[in-house]
Design a protein around this motif. Structure first.
Motif, PDB file in Angstrom:
ATOM      1  N   GLU A 414       0.973  -1.010   0.163  1.00 10.46           N
ATOM      2  CA  GLU A 414      -0.288   0.123  -0.212  1.00 10.46           C
ATOM      3  C   GLU A 414       1.411   1.335  -0.469  1.00 10.46           C
ATOM      4  O   GLU A 414       0.200   1.981  -0.583  1.00 10.46           O
ATOM      5  CB  GLU A 414      -0.710   0.123   1.506  1.00 10.46           C
ATOM      6  N   LEU A 418       0.655   3.962  -2.870  1.00  7.17           N
ATOM      7  CA  LEU A 418       0.898   5.623  -2.093  1.00  7.17           C
ATOM      8  C   LEU A 418       2.072   6.093  -2.804  1.00  7.17           C
ATOM      9  O   LEU A 418       1.561   7.131  -3.407  1.00  7.17           O
ATOM     10  CB  LEU A 418       0.869   5.602  -0.924  1.00  7.17           C
ATOM     11  N   ILE A 421       1.630   6.846  -6.644  1.00  8.77           N
ATOM     12  CA  ILE A 421       0.439   8.203  -6.542  1.00  8.77           C
ATOM     13  C   ILE A 421       0.766   9.178  -6.645  1.00  8.77           C
ATOM     14  O   ILE A 421       0.633  10.260  -7.048  1.00  8.77           O
ATOM     15  CB  ILE A 421      -1.220   7.708  -6.187  1.00  8.77           C
ATOM     16  N   GLU A 422       1.351   9.402  -5.496  1.00  5.84           N
ATOM     17  CA  GLU A 422       2.178  10.805  -5.038  1.00  5.84           C
ATOM     18  C   GLU A 422       2.813  11.558  -5.787  1.00  5.84           C
ATOM     19  O   GLU A 422       3.080  12.743  -6.166  1.00  5.84           O
ATOM     20  CB  GLU A 422       2.468  10.784  -3.591  1.00  5.84           C
ATOM     21  N   ALA A 428      -3.950   7.050 -10.837  1.00  2.32           N
ATOM     22  CA  ALA A 428      -5.202   5.947  -9.939  1.00  2.32           C
ATOM     23  C   ALA A 428      -5.548   6.661  -8.231  1.00  2.32           C
ATOM     24  O   ALA A 428      -5.091   7.206  -7.935  1.00  2.32           O
ATOM     25  CB  ALA A 428      -4.568   4.642 -10.087  1.00  2.32           C
ATOM     26  N   ARG A 429      -6.316   6.045  -7.844  1.00  2.00           N
ATOM     27  CA  ARG A 429      -6.672   6.451  -6.235  1.00  2.00           C
ATOM     28  C   ARG A 429      -6.680   4.870  -5.787  1.00  2.00           C
ATOM     29  O   ARG A 429      -7.594   4.055  -6.389  1.00  2.00           O
ATOM     30  CB  ARG A 429      -7.954   6.743  -6.575  1.00  2.00           C
ATOM     31  N   LEU A 430      -6.285   4.998  -4.345  1.00  3.51           N
ATOM     32  CA  LEU A 430      -6.217   4.294  -3.253  1.00  3.51           C
ATOM     33  C   LEU A 430      -7.519   3.748  -2.591  1.00  3.51           C
ATOM     34  O   LEU A 430      -8.243   4.948  -2.005  1.00  3.51           O
ATOM     35  CB  LEU A 430      -5.069   3.882  -2.229  1.00  3.51           C
ATOM     36  N   ASP A 431      -8.375   2.603  -2.615  1.00  2.00           N
ATOM     37  CA  ASP A 431      -9.493   2.137  -1.726  1.00  2.00           C
ATOM     38  C   ASP A 431      -8.482   1.362  -0.554  1.00  2.00           C
ATOM     39  O   ASP A 431      -8.712   0.040  -1.248  1.00  2.00           O
ATOM     40  CB  ASP A 431     -10.049   1.314  -2.648  1.00  2.00           C
ATOM     41  N   VAL A 432      -8.305   2.400   0.562  1.00  2.00           N
ATOM     42  CA  VAL A 432      -8.065   1.501   1.042  1.00  2.00           C
ATOM     43  C   VAL A 432      -9.133   0.295   1.641  1.00  2.00           C
ATOM     44  O   VAL A 432      -8.660  -0.643   2.134  1.00  2.00           O
ATOM     45  CB  VAL A 432      -7.294   2.612   2.774  1.00  2.00           C
ATOM     46  N   VAL A 433     -10.379   0.601   2.031  1.00  4.72           N
ATOM     47  CA  VAL A 433     -10.913  -0.240   2.622  1.00  4.72           C
ATOM     48  C   VAL A 433     -10.982  -1.645   2.063  1.00  4.72           C
ATOM     49  O   VAL A 433     -11.560  -2.520   2.728  1.00  4.72           O
ATOM     50  CB  VAL A 433     -12.075   0.137   2.436  1.00  4.72           C
ATOM     51  N   ASN A 434     -11.412  -1.317   0.606  1.00  2.81           N
ATOM     52  CA  ASN A 434     -11.448  -2.978  -0.305  1.00  2.81           C
ATOM     53  C   ASN A 434     -10.024  -3.345  -0.549  1.00  2.81           C
ATOM     54  O   ASN A 434      -9.886  -4.106  -1.125  1.00  2.81           O
ATOM     55  CB  ASN A 434     -12.465  -2.027  -1.388  1.00  2.81           C
ATOM     56  N   ILE A 438      -7.853   1.609  -8.144  1.00  2.00           N
ATOM     57  CA  ILE A 438      -8.781   1.663  -9.442  1.00  2.00           C
ATOM     58  C   ILE A 438      -8.567   2.852  -9.702  1.00  2.00           C
ATOM     59  O   ILE A 438      -7.705   4.043 -10.011  1.00  2.00           O
ATOM     60  CB  ILE A 438      -9.656   2.787  -8.348  1.00  2.00           C
ATOM     61  N   ARG A 441     -11.676   6.988 -14.908  1.00  2.00           N
ATOM     62  CA  ARG A 441     -13.009   6.554 -15.678  1.00  2.00           C
ATOM     63  C   ARG A 441     -12.195   8.518 -16.650  1.00  2.00           C
ATOM     64  O   ARG A 441     -13.117   8.401 -15.196  1.00  2.00           O
ATOM     65  CB  ARG A 441     -14.064   5.995 -15.450  1.00  2.00           C
TER      66      ARG A 441
ATOM     67  N   LYS B 341      -7.169  13.487  -3.896  1.00  2.00           N
ATOM     68  CA  LYS B 341      -6.609  12.705  -4.909  1.00  2.00           C
ATOM     69  C   LYS B 341      -6.052  12.123  -4.857  1.00  2.00           C
ATOM     70  O   LYS B 341      -5.060  10.858  -6.320  1.00  2.00           O
ATOM     71  CB  LYS B 341      -5.365  13.613  -5.234  1.00  2.00           C
ATOM     72  N   ARG B 342      -5.389  10.961  -4.118  1.00  2.00           N
ATOM     73  CA  ARG B 342      -4.662   9.392  -3.716  1.00  2.00           C
ATOM     74  C   ARG B 342      -5.900   8.988  -3.299  1.00  2.00           C
ATOM     75  O   ARG B 342      -5.367   7.463  -3.493  1.00  2.00           O
ATOM     76  CB  ARG B 342      -3.842  10.110  -2.575  1.00  2.00           C
ATOM     77  N   PHE B 343      -6.674   9.293  -2.979  1.00  2.00           N
ATOM     78  CA  PHE B 343      -7.861   7.769  -2.454  1.00  2.00           C
ATOM     79  C   PHE B 343      -8.854   7.532  -2.957  1.00  2.00           C
ATOM     80  O   PHE B 343      -9.341   8.982  -2.758  1.00  2.00           O
ATOM     81  CB  PHE B 343      -7.894   7.952  -0.862  1.00  2.00           C
ATOM     82  N   ALA B 344      -9.741   5.999  -3.103  1.00  3.69           N
ATOM     83  CA  ALA B 344     -10.701   6.589  -3.803  1.00  3.69           C
ATOM     84  C   ALA B 344     -12.033   6.131  -2.507  1.00  3.69           C
ATOM     85  O   ALA B 344     -12.943   6.546  -2.338  1.00  3.69           O
ATOM     86  CB  ALA B 344     -11.496   5.340  -4.314  1.00  3.69           C
ATOM     87  N   ALA B 345     -11.686   5.836  -1.342  1.00  2.00           N
ATOM     88  CA  ALA B 345     -12.139   5.290   0.063  1.00  2.00           C
ATOM     89  C   ALA B 345     -10.905   4.900   1.245  1.00  2.00           C
ATOM     90  O   ALA B 345      -9.934   4.690   1.095  1.00  2.00           O
ATOM     91  CB  ALA B 345     -12.800   4.429  -0.173  1.00  2.00           C
ATOM     92  N   LEU B 346     -11.284   5.744   2.420  1.00  2.39           N
ATOM     93  CA  LEU B 346     -10.307   5.287   2.858  1.00  2.39           C
ATOM     94  C   LEU B 346     -11.203   6.372   4.513  1.00  2.39           C
ATOM     95  O   LEU B 346     -12.246   6.480   4.962  1.00  2.39           O
ATOM     96  CB  LEU B 346      -9.151   6.430   3.412  1.00  2.39           C
ATOM     97  N   PRO B 347     -10.885   5.031   5.550  1.00 10.04           N
ATOM     98  CA  PRO B 347     -11.836   5.087   6.755  1.00 10.04           C
ATOM     99  C   PRO B 347     -11.073   6.302   7.311  1.00 10.04           C
ATOM    100  O   PRO B 347      -9.676   7.701   7.354  1.00 10.04           O
ATOM    101  CB  PRO B 347     -11.171   4.314   7.896  1.00 10.04           C
ATOM    102  N   ARG B 350      -7.840   7.102   8.898  1.00  9.62           N
ATOM    103  CA  ARG B 350      -7.137   7.354   8.540  1.00  9.62           C
ATOM    104  C   ARG B 350      -6.784   8.787   8.197  1.00  9.62           C
ATOM    105  O   ARG B 350      -5.788   9.988   8.408  1.00  9.62           O
ATOM    106  CB  ARG B 350      -6.819   6.649   7.450  1.00  9.62           C
ATOM    107  N   VAL B 391     -16.320   5.109   6.398  1.00  9.80           N
ATOM    108  CA  VAL B 391     -15.962   4.697   5.251  1.00  9.80           C
ATOM    109  C   VAL B 391     -16.339   6.308   4.561  1.00  9.80           C
ATOM    110  O   VAL B 391     -17.120   6.459   4.362  1.00  9.80           O
ATOM    111  CB  VAL B 391     -15.737   3.869   4.388  1.00  9.80           C
ATOM    112  N   ASP B 396     -16.148  10.599  -8.025  1.00 14.74           N
ATOM    113  CA  ASP B 396     -15.446  10.911  -9.670  1.00 14.74           C
ATOM    114  C   ASP B 396     -15.608  12.341  -9.954  1.00 14.74           C
ATOM    115  O   ASP B 396     -17.148  12.910 -10.613  1.00 14.74           O
ATOM    116  CB  ASP B 396     -15.750   9.877 -10.196  1.00 14.74           C
TER     117      ASP B 396
END
Lengths: 494, 515
Positions: A414, A418, A421-422, A428-434, A438, A441, B341-347, B350, B391, B396
């Motif tokens: 991870e 990161l 990306i930075e 892309a984007r990071l989906d930490v939860v799942n 990603i 689009r 810009k970096r994350f699509a989803a995070l708790p 964080r 979460v 987008d």
């Protein structure tokens, strides 16, 4: 055999991973045999190469030092000999480390006598004012300096460690400039300068100093070499050397993209040159195999897939790659997207390459990552980015299986993602939860609309501002210059 | 009685049949006669009625105007009288005939009336509507503009000035060029707001700057950031003589530095065409603000707060304290937005770690941000009920609103702007300095080349350049004349610098570097 990788993360930004310090100095044995490898080289660089091996690879240390010392004894370089003996002592090889003082003093005497003889001869030539003799005399003097590693350090003058002797040689060679009459002389002088500068660079690197200036010297001399105006058949011989040497210097400076292009343009004639103006660069500095490795690595780290296919695998560099088939294999694995195999293959030869004096040198004065480390990190980043570009969503787990993370912490993958990306390398984007990455689009249509709206807004603003400026000038309403001193009161409208 | 007759004598019954020329002639004569009437003529009553009641403001606008102003000036301190007059004023401002009023410029009656209205009315709408009635574009700057903005701020209703502020200023009052024989004030497109006409007092450069600066403050308060930015850039880019800088520009720069932070998370870039030595001088006075902006851009909250504390006296003195506090809030917001810009989803946990505050707090803010529409995201509460596990999922953002209508509106605005630019260009070409320059160019021959000035390429429409209709020389460049002689021209026009009338050479050369 897949060598045990250093647990230190080869991340380009030298994040201080606390798991282990400088593993560069604990490399496992390489795949080649030291003796046969050493036989490929000669000249003053060989002991330096062996030094590098000795420092960085404990299993070959003893053998390397032994070889180095015996080689140094055959040459006339006293300083190098004593330095090697000290090194042997530091590496706890006491038996090798006892200098043969007898030989030392004899050699010193011999060197001094030779030096005064040459100087005397040079003075004689200068009196005679025959240019050619002066030039040759000066060149001999300089060569002597080169062979003996320069005069012994004078306690009265301040000198840097290691490289000072060679700088005397460098200056001596430069002095021959005035007496060069034909382009051929110039070429010869420049070749010597290049060689000396590279020696300086390597020795100052090993002594811990910075070598950027020396590399820069090399590059400038190489470019002058190319434009020296010699006849065509001589130029054919000089061209490969110029290209290869400037490539090495660019690599030493850390300028990998330019190094890659320079290496790619090196004619294959380099392999079969032999001695040019007295020095065989293929043996003295770097063999064609080395060039193949350098070029291959740099290209793999900096060029796009299409470029790799067109220029590297399909161009003239292919001839070099034939000398090192595993490099070619690695590149073709990359271009066919078999990243895991490619990286494993590269890892296999990590030790070999790190033991090379140019590749294994520290890439910057901060941290202890070598060029190899940096290049590997770049290659890894590029592979990850290329791998991700074909998916819209990738789970971190599958990414980790294709690219085994370098440290063992659970969030390593991870963090690496990161980091990518930075730094902008990965969009892309990071989906930490799942635990997925990603790819966004891109809505081209609305994106274009947005851009158009923004451009229109900017255009309007610009027009308004220009109109304002014109109007103010035409109406004579510029801010007036204060009449008395620096400040003037403005008016207040009631 | 005779006076009343005189006052009522215009417009004559057959006014509709008059040609523009005749109309002009008649009206001019009328105004001159009215102007000569003594004050008493307006004050006395006829048949025990105030003259005002006998005049129709829509038709006898000029008469009404004169009468009204005289009655106001007569200085009765009677409250009721004043209120009555105010009412009449409001009626007048709502119904006057704009074309007639253009002729009222012999004296300052219009200005007097507007001043009276502005100082005494609590609601500025009549005045703003009146200005718009007079000139629907309200684009020529007058001192009335400045008064309105000041009054709006003083009354505590800044948005009252918006109808005026929203109109772009496209011209400044200048000395009128000699009118052609067949151009009349009553024409459709006549330029009637000039420095000599009674619609504006003398405009000094600092008035213009103050207008824009106050306007920018209003827009910032209303959160219309792009318009505020435009206004501040107007101030910063105003040309100055010999690189002097105005204190108002310094103030503008301070606001400019902070505005970018609020609007887009990083400072606005300085406009490309700024004068570098002026900007250098300005920035030298604003070091504290630049430091603040820098720590903002690095998203360093600690440093920002430290800078804020150190500069407390500065912000206070400059009146920017609230703006700085808003920036502090904005910094937190941008820290969260950056994560998008970096994350699509995070708790949320964080997020909180990144920002450096507690989970609950952060959850509260992010909810607020989403609700106010500043962030497009959604929060799913966690099963465990912990704030830290909720979460935050970013949406987008590239799928923006497709503003087809916006583009059309913008294009329309740009087209109108082009019209005004043409007018400015025409004025420019008629300036003395440019005419001399053109004569010289012609003498030197067509290969003199125009190295002077950069060409403003307005040729975005299908046809040739915007200035295609003008003379060959004129179309070489919108800016050409300015750098060559426009500086001198500007000076010459308003006659502020003596001794330039003869020296085109001298005038142009030493003005060369100026613009």
């Amino acid at each position: 055999m897949a060598s045990k990788n250093s647990a230190r993360s080869p991340a380009k930004r030298l994040r201080q991973d606390s798991s282990s310090p400088a593993d560069n100095f604990n490399l496992p044995a390489p795949t080649f045999d030291l003796d046969t490898w050493a036989n490929n080289y000669d000249g003053a660089l060989l002991p330096l190469r062996l030094c590098h091996v000795a420092i960085h690879c404990p299993s070959l240390s003893r053998q390397a030092i032994g070889l180095a010392i015996s080689h140094a004894k055959r040459s006339k370089n006293v300083r190098q000999y004593t330095h090697l003996c000290d090194l042997a002592g530091q590496l706890h090889f006491k038996d090798l480390g006892t200098p043969d003082n007898d030989w030392v003093s004899r050699q010193e005497e011999g060197n001094k006598r030779e030096l005064s003889r040459l100087e005397g001869e040079l003075r004689g030539y200068k009196n005679n004012l025959i240019r050619e003799s002066i030039r040759m005399g000066q060149e001999d003097l300089a060569t002597h300096h080169l062979i003996t590693g320069g005069p012994p350090p004078d306690p009265n003058t301040v000198q840097q460690l290691g490289g000072s002797g060679y700088s005397v040689a460098y200056q001596a060679f430069s002095k021959t400039r005035d007496y060069c009459t034909t382009p051929s002389h110039m070429a010869s002088m420049m070749l010597r300068l290049i060689y000396t500068a590279l020696l300086q660079a390597v020795s100052s690197m090993q002594a811990g100093g910075s070598s950027g200036g020396n590399f820069a010297n090399t590059i400038s001399n190489c470019s002058r070499l190319r434009s020296s105006g010699v006849k065509a058949e001589e130029q054919v011989k000089l061209e490969p050397i110029a290209a290869a040497m400037s490539g090495i210097s660019l690599l030493g400076q850390g300028n990998y993209p330019d190094a890659a292009t320079t290496f790619l343009s090196t004619p294959i004639a380099y392999n079969t040159l032999g001695a040019v103006h007295g020095t065989d660069f293929g043996r003295a500095v770097a063999s064609a195999n080395d060039i193949a490795i350098y070029g291959g690595l740099c290209a793999l780290a900096t060029m796009s897939r299409q470029d790799l296919i067109d220029r590297v695998l399909g161009g003239s560099f292919r001839a070099f790659l034939e000398l090192e088939p595993h490099m070619r294999k690695a590149i073709s694995l990359y271009t066919t997207a078999k990243y895991k195999t490619c990286i494993d293959l590269l890892r296999h030869y990590y030790s070999d390459w790190s033991l090379d004096v140019f590749l294994g040198a520290a890439s910057s004065s901060v941290g202890s990552s070598s060029h190899v480390d940096v290049l590997f990190a770049k290659i890894r980043e590029k592979s990850i980015t290329a791998y991700l570009s074909s998916f819209s969503e990738v789970s971190l787990a599958s990414l980790a299986s294709t690219f085994p993370p370098v440290s063992s912490s659970p969030t390593a993958m991870e963090e690496e993602a990161l980091g990518l990306i930075e730094s902008g390398l990965l969009d892309a984007r990071l989906d930490v939860v799942n635990g997925t990455i990603i790819a966004p689009r891109k809505e081209l249509r609305s994106g274009t609309h947005g851009d158009a709206a923004r451009t229109a807004e900017d255009m309007e603003r610009m027009l308004l501002l220009r109109l304002h400026k014109v109007n103010v000038v035409m109406a004579g309403l510029e801010v007036p210059k204060p009449k008395n001193g620096n400040w003037a009161e403005g008016g207040f409208y009631q | 009685m005779a006076d009343l007759q005189l006052l009522l004598s215009f417009p004559p019954d057959d006014v509709a049949k008059l040609s523009n020329k005749k109309y002009d002639e008649v009206l001019r004569g009328y105004v001159q006669r009215v102007d000569k009437l003594p004050q008493s003529a307006f004050l006395k009553q006829v048949n025990n009625q105030n003259i005002l009641e006998l005049l129709n403001p829509a038709i006898n606008s000029i008469a009404y105007l004169y009468t009204l102003v005289e009655q106001v000036k007569s200085g009765s301190k009677d409250k009721n009288r004043l209120t009555a007059l105010l009412d009449c004023t409001v009626i007048f401002l709502a119904t006057f005939d704009p074309v007639q009023i253009r002729y009222s410029t012999i004296s300052d009656v219009w200005l007097d009336l507007t001043t009276f209205a502005i100082t005494n009315l609590h609601d500025l709408t009549p005045v703003t509507t009146a200005l718009l009635r007079l000139d629907p574009s309200a684009g020529t700057f007058t001192t009335v503009h400045l008064r309105i903005v000041r009054a709006a701020l003083n009354l505590g209703t800044p948005s009252a000035a918006l109808p005026i502020l929203d109109k772009n200023i496209h011209s400044l009052p200048t000395t009128p060029i000699k009118q052609h024989a067949d151009e009349y004030l009553c024409d459709e497109d006549a330029v009637f707001i000039t420095s000599k006409s009674g619609f504006t007092g003398k405009v000094a450069p600092e008035f213009l700057l103050e207008y824009y600066l106050l306007g920018a403050t209003i827009y910032t308060a209303l959160r219309q950031y792009s318009r505020a930015r435009l206004f501040l850039e107007y101030v910063l880019l105003t040309p100055t003589t010999q690189h002097s800088a105005s204190a108002l520009q310094v103030e503008a720069y301070k606001q400019f530095a902070l505005l970018g932070l609020l609007a887009q998370g990083k400072g606005y870039p300085l406009p490309r065409t700024h004068d570098s030595s002026v900007t250098k001088n300005i920035r030298a006075c604003c070091k504290a603000y630049d430091a603040l902006a820098e720590s903002f851009e690095h998203r360093d909250l600690q440093k920002f707060r430290a800078e804020m504390e150190t500069g407390m006296a500065v912000w206070h003195e400059d009146g920017n304290l609230r703006l700085v506090r808003e920036c502090e809030q904005a910094l937190l917001k941008w820290q969260v937005l950056d994560l998008g810009k970096r994350f699509a989803a995070l708790p949320i946990g964080r997020v909180a770690a990144h920002v450096g505050f507690g989970d609950q707090e952060v959850l509260g803010w992010t909810l607020e941000l989403i609700r106010s529409g500043q962030m497009s995201a959604s929060i799913t509460p966690a099963d465990s009920g912990e704030a830290g596990d909720a979460v935050l999922r970013f949406h987008d953002t590239t799928a923006g609103k497709v503003g087809g209508e916006d583009l059309a509106a913008q294009t329309a605005r740009i087209e109108e702007l082009v019209k005004y630019i043409r007018a400015a260009d025409v004025r420019l070409q008629l300036s003395k300095e440019y005419v001399d320059y053109a004569k010289r160019q012609k003498k030197l021959g067509p290969d003199a080349g125009d190295v002077i000035g950069d060409q403003m390429d307005l040729s975005w429409e299908g046809g040739g350049g915007i200035m295609g209709g003008s003379s060959g020389m004129g179309s070489t460049g919108f800016m050409g004349p300015i750098s060559g002689g426009g500086g001198g021209g500007g000076m010459g026009l308003s006659g502020r610098i003596e001794g330039l009338d003869d020296g085109d050479e001298g005038g142009e050369e030493d003005i060369m570097g100026n613009y």
